[in-house]
Design a protein around this motif. Structure first.
Motif, PDB file in Angstrom:
ATOM      1  N   LYS A 177       5.291 -46.939 -11.669  1.00  0.00           N
ATOM      2  CA  LYS A 177       6.397 -47.614 -11.278  1.00  0.00           C
ATOM      3  C   LYS A 177       6.290 -49.535 -11.552  1.00  0.00           C
ATOM      4  CE  LYS A 177       9.186 -48.084  -7.799  1.00  0.00           C
ATOM      5  NZ  LYS A 177      10.547 -46.755  -7.383  1.00  0.00           N
ATOM      6  N   LEU A 178       5.102 -49.827 -12.081  1.00  0.00           N
ATOM      7  CA  LEU A 178       4.990 -51.146 -12.392  1.00  0.00           C
ATOM      8  C   LEU A 178       5.606 -51.346 -14.196  1.00  0.00           C
ATOM      9  CD1 LEU A 178       1.940 -52.414 -10.990  1.00  0.00           C
ATOM     10  CD2 LEU A 178       3.984 -53.333 -10.509  1.00  0.00           C
ATOM     11  N   GLY A 179       5.735 -50.181 -14.831  1.00  0.00           N
ATOM     12  CA  GLY A 179       6.114 -50.107 -16.317  1.00  0.00           C
ATOM     13  C   GLY A 179       4.740 -50.029 -17.129  1.00  0.00           C
ATOM     14  N   PHE A 180       3.646 -49.646 -16.666  1.00  0.00           N
ATOM     15  CA  PHE A 180       2.469 -49.217 -17.569  1.00  0.00           C
ATOM     16  C   PHE A 180       2.211 -47.827 -17.788  1.00  0.00           C
ATOM     17  CE2 PHE A 180       1.548 -53.301 -14.914  1.00  0.00           C
ATOM     18  CZ  PHE A 180       1.612 -54.292 -16.061  1.00  0.00           C
ATOM     19  N   GLU A 181       1.521 -47.668 -18.765  1.00  0.00           N
ATOM     20  CA  GLU A 181       1.136 -46.199 -19.082  1.00  0.00           C
ATOM     21  C   GLU A 181       0.445 -45.818 -17.811  1.00  0.00           C
ATOM     22  OE1 GLU A 181      -1.242 -43.496 -22.201  1.00  0.00           O
ATOM     23  OE2 GLU A 181      -1.137 -45.838 -22.501  1.00  0.00           O
ATOM     24  N   PRO A 182       0.602 -44.560 -17.531  1.00  0.00           N
ATOM     25  CA  PRO A 182      -0.125 -43.993 -16.094  1.00  0.00           C
ATOM     26  C   PRO A 182      -1.409 -43.452 -16.769  1.00  0.00           C
ATOM     27  CG  PRO A 182       1.949 -42.667 -16.697  1.00  0.00           C
ATOM     28  CD  PRO A 182       1.803 -43.761 -17.546  1.00  0.00           C
ATOM     29  N   LEU A 183      -2.228 -44.137 -16.986  1.00  0.00           N
ATOM     30  CA  LEU A 183      -3.524 -43.565 -17.794  1.00  0.00           C
ATOM     31  C   LEU A 183      -4.352 -42.929 -16.558  1.00  0.00           C
ATOM     32  CD1 LEU A 183      -4.757 -43.328 -20.561  1.00  0.00           C
ATOM     33  CD2 LEU A 183      -6.225 -45.368 -19.804  1.00  0.00           C
TER      34      LEU A 183
ATOM     35  N   GLY B 277       1.127 -50.148  -3.533  1.00  0.00           N
ATOM     36  CA  GLY B 277       2.111 -48.869  -3.143  1.00  0.00           C
ATOM     37  C   GLY B 277       3.295 -49.236  -2.099  1.00  0.00           C
ATOM     38  N   ALA B 278       2.849 -49.857  -1.090  1.00  0.00           N
ATOM     39  CA  ALA B 278       4.064 -50.157  -0.156  1.00  0.00           C
ATOM     40  C   ALA B 278       4.970 -51.193  -0.813  1.00  0.00           C
ATOM     41  CB  ALA B 278       3.356 -50.818   1.124  1.00  0.00           C
ATOM     42  N   TYR B 279       4.410 -52.125  -1.466  1.00  0.00           N
ATOM     43  CA  TYR B 279       5.435 -52.987  -2.120  1.00  0.00           C
ATOM     44  C   TYR B 279       6.578 -52.350  -2.849  1.00  0.00           C
ATOM     45  CZ  TYR B 279       7.610 -56.685  -5.155  1.00  0.00           C
ATOM     46  OH  TYR B 279       8.405 -57.497  -5.749  1.00  0.00           O
ATOM     47  N   LEU B 280       5.971 -51.522  -3.748  1.00  0.00           N
ATOM     48  CA  LEU B 280       6.738 -50.770  -4.623  1.00  0.00           C
ATOM     49  C   LEU B 280       7.413 -49.427  -4.089  1.00  0.00           C
ATOM     50  CD1 LEU B 280       4.169 -50.772  -7.457  1.00  0.00           C
ATOM     51  CD2 LEU B 280       6.302 -52.240  -7.575  1.00  0.00           C
ATOM     52  N   GLY B 281       7.368 -49.047  -2.858  1.00  0.00           N
ATOM     53  CA  GLY B 281       7.823 -47.911  -2.189  1.00  0.00           C
ATOM     54  C   GLY B 281       6.768 -46.717  -2.797  1.00  0.00           C
TER      55      GLY B 281
ATOM     56  N   VAL C 197       0.994 -63.234  -7.023  1.00  0.00           N
ATOM     57  CA  VAL C 197       0.910 -61.897  -7.649  1.00  0.00           C
ATOM     58  C   VAL C 197       2.321 -61.585  -8.320  1.00  0.00           C
ATOM     59  CG1 VAL C 197       0.521 -59.459  -6.858  1.00  0.00           C
ATOM     60  CG2 VAL C 197      -0.825 -61.365  -6.135  1.00  0.00           C
ATOM     61  N   LEU C 198       3.585 -61.708  -7.687  1.00  0.00           N
ATOM     62  CA  LEU C 198       4.606 -61.140  -8.113  1.00  0.00           C
ATOM     63  C   LEU C 198       4.982 -61.577  -9.460  1.00  0.00           C
ATOM     64  CD1 LEU C 198       6.993 -61.529  -5.152  1.00  0.00           C
ATOM     65  CD2 LEU C 198       5.473 -59.397  -5.899  1.00  0.00           C
ATOM     66  N   PRO C 199       4.396 -62.677 -10.235  1.00  0.00           N
ATOM     67  CA  PRO C 199       4.977 -62.759 -11.534  1.00  0.00           C
ATOM     68  C   PRO C 199       4.073 -61.946 -12.497  1.00  0.00           C
ATOM     69  CG  PRO C 199       4.777 -65.008 -10.310  1.00  0.00           C
ATOM     70  CD  PRO C 199       4.094 -63.850  -9.446  1.00  0.00           C
ATOM     71  N   LEU C 200       2.756 -61.489 -11.862  1.00  0.00           N
ATOM     72  CA  LEU C 200       1.743 -60.578 -12.598  1.00  0.00           C
ATOM     73  C   LEU C 200       2.390 -59.180 -12.710  1.00  0.00           C
ATOM     74  CD1 LEU C 200      -1.631 -61.747 -11.229  1.00  0.00           C
ATOM     75  CD2 LEU C 200      -0.473 -62.577 -13.118  1.00  0.00           C
ATOM     76  N   LEU C 201       2.972 -58.896 -11.518  1.00  0.00           N
ATOM     77  CA  LEU C 201       3.520 -57.575 -11.416  1.00  0.00           C
ATOM     78  C   LEU C 201       4.797 -57.439 -12.136  1.00  0.00           C
ATOM     79  CD1 LEU C 201       3.276 -56.516  -7.465  1.00  0.00           C
ATOM     80  CD2 LEU C 201       1.478 -56.203  -9.412  1.00  0.00           C
ATOM     81  N   ASN C 202       5.619 -58.630 -12.285  1.00  0.00           N
ATOM     82  CA  ASN C 202       6.896 -58.495 -12.982  1.00  0.00           C
ATOM     83  C   ASN C 202       6.937 -58.907 -14.334  1.00  0.00           C
ATOM     84  OD1 ASN C 202       8.077 -57.656 -10.496  1.00  0.00           O
ATOM     85  ND2 ASN C 202       8.510 -59.848  -9.937  1.00  0.00           N
TER      86      ASN C 202
END
Length: 359
Positions: free
Chosen positions: A246-252, A310-314, A350-355
């Protein structure tokens, strides 16, 4: 290179000795007067000497500085600071050391769990480079005061760097450490690939009856991860991968991340086989108490962070949430009250890191 290691426990002591053997100027800072002090006092009484044991060979080295004084450990000459304390105490120690840091230093968190956010909160004016590691390069334990035994070395050590653009500089600067660091896309990846998030939490919780029964004769990695328990590992890991995706990273997966750290890049061995080999032959004894840091640290600092993201991203995280509740019920603690989450880290940081807007 002038290096200061904050934390004189297992990992901090081992890395201090290892980097001194490799020719660096090493200061070791103990930040707490609590717990068993015999190891630290033994080092001090033996003229700052630590013995590092590995594969039945040992080397004794004299560290340059061993102290409880922050001003003595962190000087204008310090180039790299490595924080090797339980993540539970990150915020406190970061606030304490900020007055002694200087601009452009490299700060490494071993591990991170998004501790970068605390530096953005308290030290944004210093233009620091923050490095978050997935795990320690050295699997080790203090086996007696003054002696640290290394049971295993990671083949590769993935790291996230903030700001991202400083990644190449970090690799060049830390090459002399000899730990084969590999750049990830973000400190967010390194935080969620902390293996303790998965195996410490599930292993610690599922081990409680066995720990209570065994009176100190227990090896979690060898005993607890049965096929049924492994189902739980895979389900929690799936929730982590959904958050990463959901964050755009590889789901390793946990196992694939484990394989990267623990085996040569050209290895044809399966990731599960590599984990099983480590569990049976290289893993360390313990935990020996039910309320070990496997639960008291990695549930509030790791699982609650995952649940919060998870809660933030749905993204639903029912296994993660259940494990938090079960761990709290076992030990009669509400781990969500004093924890690491989007709220406690600060959304602003945190949000700048996630985005992906670190720079």
């Amino acid at each position: 290179m002038e290096i200061t290691i904050i934390g004189a426990g297992n990992g901090g002591s081992a890395m201090a000795a290892d980097l001194k053997i490799k020719g660096h100027h090493v200061s070791l800072l103990k930040t707490s007067s609590k717990g068993d002090l015999r190891h630290f006092t033994t080092i001090r009484s033996n003229n700052n000497t630590i013995t590092l044991e590995e594969k039945n060979q040992s080397s004794s080295v004299q560290l340059d500085v061993v102290t409880t004084d922050i001003s003595e450990a962190l000087t204008p000459l310090t180039e790299v600071v490595i924080i090797f304390i339980p993540t539970t105490f990150h915020q406190d120690i970061i606030r304490r050391i900020v007055p002694f840091l200087r601009k452009k230093q490299i700060i490494m968190l071993q591990p991170g769990y998004l501790g970068t956010a605390f530096f953005l909160k308290y030290a944004h004016h210093l233009d620091l480079t923050i490095v978050e590691a997935e795990s320690s390069p050295l699997d080790c334990r203090i086996t007696k005061p003054g002696l640290v035994t290394v049971s295993f070395r990671n083949v590769c050590n993935p790291i996230g760097v903030y700001p991202v653009s400083n990644g190449p500089l970090v690799l060049e600067k830390l090459e002399s450490f000899g730990y084969n660091f590999k750049l990830l896309k973000s400190v967010v990846e390194s935080a969620l690939h902390n293996p303790n998030l998965i195996v410490h939490t599930i292993g610690g919780i599922m081990s409680i009856p066995r720990i209570d029964y065994s009176n100190g004769e227990y090896w979690m990695y060898k005993e607890v991860f049965s096929p049924r328990v492994w189902n739980l590992v895979e389900q929690l890991d799936s929730e982590k991968m959904l958050v990463l995706e959901k964050l755009g990273f590889e789901p390793l997966s946990y196992l694939e991340a484990c394989k990267i750290r623990n085996s040569p890049a050209d290895s044809s061995e399966s990731a599960k086989s590599i984990f099983d080999h480590y569990a049976q032959f290289d893993s360390i004894k313990g935990p020996l108490v039910s309320n070990s840091r496997y639960i008291t640290e990695d549930v509030p600092q790791g699982l609650v962070l995952l649940e919060s993201l998870g809660a933030y991203l749905g993204v639903e995280t029912p296994i993660c949430s259940s494990l938090i509740t079960i761990a709290g019920s076992f030990l009669e603690i509400d781990y969500r009250l004093d924890s690491r989450s989007l709220d406690t880290l600060g959304e602003k940081y945190v949000l700048p890191l996630l985005n992906h807007t670190e720079d």
